[in-house]
Design a protein around this motif. Structure first.
Motif, PDB file in Angstrom:
ATOM      1  N   GLU A 258      23.930  44.885 -31.783  1.00 58.39           N
ATOM      2  CA  GLU A 258      23.305  45.751 -30.770  1.00 58.39           C
ATOM      3  C   GLU A 258      23.129  44.980 -29.459  1.00 58.39           C
TER       4      GLU A 258
ATOM      5  N   TYR B 199      12.498  44.118 -22.335  1.00 59.65           N
ATOM      6  CA  TYR B 199      12.891  45.120 -21.339  1.00 59.65           C
ATOM      7  C   TYR B 199      14.419  45.089 -21.264  1.00 59.65           C
TER       8      TYR B 199
ATOM      9  N   GLN C 271      17.410  47.550 -23.416  1.00 63.84           N
ATOM     10  CA  GLN C 271      17.698  48.495 -24.492  1.00 63.84           C
ATOM     11  C   GLN C 271      18.537  47.828 -25.583  1.00 63.84           C
ATOM     12  N   TYR C 272      19.432  46.943 -25.154  1.00 59.53           N
ATOM     13  CA  TYR C 272      20.299  46.256 -26.123  1.00 59.53           C
ATOM     14  C   TYR C 272      19.504  45.398 -27.110  1.00 59.53           C
TER      15      TYR C 272
ATOM     16  N   GLY D 160      16.951  46.295 -28.755  1.00 59.89           N
ATOM     17  CA  GLY D 160      16.125  47.229 -29.520  1.00 59.89           C
ATOM     18  C   GLY D 160      15.758  46.728 -30.909  1.00 59.89           C
TER      19      GLY D 160
ATOM     20  N   GLU E   9       8.592  47.090 -29.492  1.00 64.55           N
ATOM     21  CA  GLU E   9       9.586  48.106 -29.143  1.00 64.55           C
ATOM     22  C   GLU E   9      10.090  47.735 -27.758  1.00 64.55           C
ATOM     23  N   PRO E  10      11.272  48.197 -27.424  1.00 72.58           N
ATOM     24  CA  PRO E  10      11.721  47.909 -26.063  1.00 72.58           C
ATOM     25  C   PRO E  10      10.857  48.611 -25.019  1.00 72.58           C
TER      26      PRO E  10
ATOM     27  N   THR F 205      11.045  50.409 -21.415  1.00 76.08           N
ATOM     28  CA  THR F 205       9.775  50.968 -21.061  1.00 76.08           C
ATOM     29  C   THR F 205       9.219  51.948 -22.106  1.00 76.08           C
ATOM     30  N   ASN F 206       9.979  52.191 -23.193  1.00 72.55           N
ATOM     31  CA  ASN F 206       9.548  53.220 -24.143  1.00 72.55           C
ATOM     32  C   ASN F 206       8.146  52.961 -24.696  1.00 72.55           C
TER      33      ASN F 206
ATOM     34  N   HIS G 221      18.230  49.189 -12.708  1.00 73.75           N
ATOM     35  CA  HIS G 221      17.758  47.957 -13.330  1.00 73.75           C
ATOM     36  C   HIS G 221      16.477  47.450 -12.648  1.00 73.75           C
TER      37      HIS G 221
ATOM     38  N   LEU H 269      13.555  49.175 -14.080  1.00 70.12           N
ATOM     39  CA  LEU H 269      13.211  48.596 -15.390  1.00 70.12           C
ATOM     40  C   LEU H 269      12.387  47.328 -15.208  1.00 70.12           C
TER      41      LEU H 269
END
Ligand SMILES: O=P(O)(O)OC[C@H]1O[C@H](O)[C@H](O)[C@@H](O)[C@@H]1O
Length: 552
Positions: free
Chosen positions: A175, A347, A349-350, A352, A388-389, A391-392, A426, A429
């Motif tokens: 990932e 920060y 997504q990769y 995750g 968790e990543p 900004t989620n 970016h 983010l």
């Protein structure tokens, strides 16, 4: 192998009786725990001063609740606990995994050719490179289509079957490095013994174009063998020929006999060694799926990133040694400020799966209740890692981080450049990453809230107390090199903490009891009218299950 290892000449000294521990306790109860507002106000250069850089990673630890005096006391504790000698022992291949009588030599997996690292007088570096060379030849064949399936078709999907260290590292790395992955190959990961995992992973695949990598250090793991058997049956149901196994299955293991017994030709096996712990194995042959995805050259870049951090950890003085600093700050937060957890907040997504990967690395390593000499520890060991990543996470649990009653130190991880150059999103983010660290540290006082014209009744609800510690790790880009350095940073900081607590960070006896009970219970579920001899709760649950599960 029956070897013993004496870790520390004064290992018998209980941790809490050490003068250095006592000094830290007094410091924490006295002036040591100053607020971040005060600490920053007292030193205008704190933000630059409490930062260090190595192997392409920049660590800002200025937002931790420590002063120079705290850091000095922590280093003195590290010295008293013999950290230097332990680091040297690890790199020297001594059997520091005392309860299993083995070395923990993951650093040898990324040692460049020509370096010499011995286990029992045998230099293991040439062995490591021999396997890497075989892996590279195989990976290239799969990538360029020379490795074909039983019917002569190209492999389009690689399915990694494994669990724990034989899954979390490969999944996380795939990932994380997906940007670099060969586009005409797909990758799937099957780990859970729940049949749904295999079913959903293979539902849309063509067996003639699918390659399974069965990863298991021991090749005895129930979940992995069950899924490997399911894969074999799935493959043979379509290809109708035992000979197909040789084209569609390869294994990664230390157990050649187990691999042979399963029906995979040891010629299609990639080996590693008992001195590689499962959770420290993503850069061994367990990383075969990673290598097929990103190619051998990039895999070697990842190894170089690991190695750069290894060298830094081995050689840098403790006051600028990233893994030592992170490890000691973790001790401070856990044992002196009472924080039970660490939030890992990439920060990116990769990344995750990075928190999940770290859970095994940190919690299986340091979730221990006795010291190396078998005595009950006196202080809390391994903190709970979760995350968790961004900004989620911000739109989920950050409320508790900012205004909850518990202290949750955070590790923010970010990259200065996007993988998609020039993508302005970016900045958005990264603005969030920087804002969160600032908000946690400095908060918002009642005075500031009032000044915004907030109704008095709402003021307490809108106050942010601040003083919540975090570290920020920045790399220029998410590359194989920076991923390797990042993983090694955490590996070694976990090691540092284990050395302070004087525990075995490399065994995992705590996973055995559940496995053992599951075996008995499975046999009982298969029997028509079993004599249940568990506690009344477990007996009732089994009966309930048997009544409701249907004919099967
Ligand atoms: O690679 P394997 O031998 O199949 O082991 C897979 C995993 O299972 C074990 O129970 C351990 O807790 C893990 O450390 C290990 O990574």
């Amino acid at each position: 192998m029956d070897r013993t290892f004496q870790h520390d000449t004064n290992a018998g000294t209980a941790l809490t009786r050490r003068p250095q521990w006592q000094a830290l306790l007094r410091h924490a109860q006295g002036t040591g725990d100053r607020s971040l507002r005060e600490l920053f106000a007292a030193d205008p250069h704190r933000g630059e001063r409490l930062a260090a850089e190595a192997a392409g990673l920049y660590l800002d630890y200025s937002k931790q609740r420590v002063g120079d005096d705290t850091l000095r006391l922590l280093r003195e504790l590290a010295d008293a606990c013999g950290l230097r000698a332990r680091i040297d022992a690890m790199f020297a291949g001594e059997p520091i995994n005392a309860t299993e009588g083995r070395a923990a030599l993951h650093v040898a997996l990324r040692a460049p050719p020509g370096e010499r690292i011995e286990v029992d007088g045998h230099d293991v570096v040439p062995d490591v490179h021999a396997v890497l060379t075989r892996m590279a030849a195989f990976a290239d064949q799969v990538r360029d289509g020379r490795w074909v399936g039983h019917t002569g078709q190209r492999i389009r999907t690689v399915v990694n079957i494994g669990i724990g260290g034989s899954d979390l590292g490969p999944t996380m790395a795939y990932e994380a490095l997906r940007h670099y992955s060969q586009r005409d190959l797909a990758f799937r990961f099957v780990s859970n013994v729940d049949p749904a995992d295999f079913l959903e992973a293979t539902r849309d695949l063509d067996p003639a174009q699918t390659l399974f990598i069965v990863c298991s250090k021991t090749f005895t793991t129930q979940e992995t063998l069950a899924n490997a058997h399911a894969a074999r049956a799935w493959c043979l149901a379509a290809l109708h020929d035992e000979a197909a196994v040789a084209r569609h299955f390869v294994a990664v293991s230390t157990n050649a006999d187990g691999v042979r017994a399963f029906g995979i030709d040891p010629g299609n096996m990639f080996g590693f060694w008992d001195w590689v712990g499962g959770r420290y194995s993503m850069d061994s042959a367990i990383g075969l799926s990673t290598m097929i995805a990103i190619g051998p050259a990039r895999f070697r870049e990842m190894l170089a990133g690991f190695h750069a951090m290894d060298v830094h950890f081995r050689d840098a003085p403790f006051d600028r040694n990233l893994p030592v600093l992170m490890g000691l700050l973790g001790i401070w937060n856990n044992n002196f400020l009472g924080a039970a957890t660490v939030a890992v907040l990439p920060y990116a997504q990769y990344l995750g799966r990075f928190p999940a990967y770290l859970q095994q690395l940190a919690m299986e390593s340091n979730g221990k209740h006795v010291t190396l000499d078998g005595r009950r520890v006196e202080v809390h060991t391994g903190p709970i890692h979760w995350g968790e990543p961004g900004t989620n996470g911000q739109h989920s649990f950050y409320q508790l981080l900012h205004q909850g009653t518990r202290l949750v130190p955070c590790d923010f991880i970010g990259f200065c450049q996007p993988l998609d150059p020039g993508n302005a999103q970016h900045d958005l983010l990264m603005a969030n990453l920087f804002a969160q660290g600032e908000a946690l540290a400095f908060g918002k006082s009642a005075q500031q809230v009032r000044a915004e014209g907030t109704a008095e009744a709402l003021v307490p609800h809108r106050v942010f107390e601040g003083n919540r510690p975090s570290s920020t790790i920045l790399a220029d880009r998410l590359t194989p090199h920076s991923l390797g350095a990042l993983v090694a940073l955490y590996e070694h900081s976990v090691f540092v903490q284990g050395a302070i607590w004087n525990i075995d960070s490399f065994d995992q006896w705590g996973v055995e009891l559940g496995k053992q009970l599951a075996k008995t219970t499975e046999a009982e579920l298969a029997t028509a009218a079993p004599q249940l001899q568990h506690d009344s709760s477990t007996n009732a649950l089994i009966r309930h299950y048997r009544e409701r599960r249907g004919p099967g």
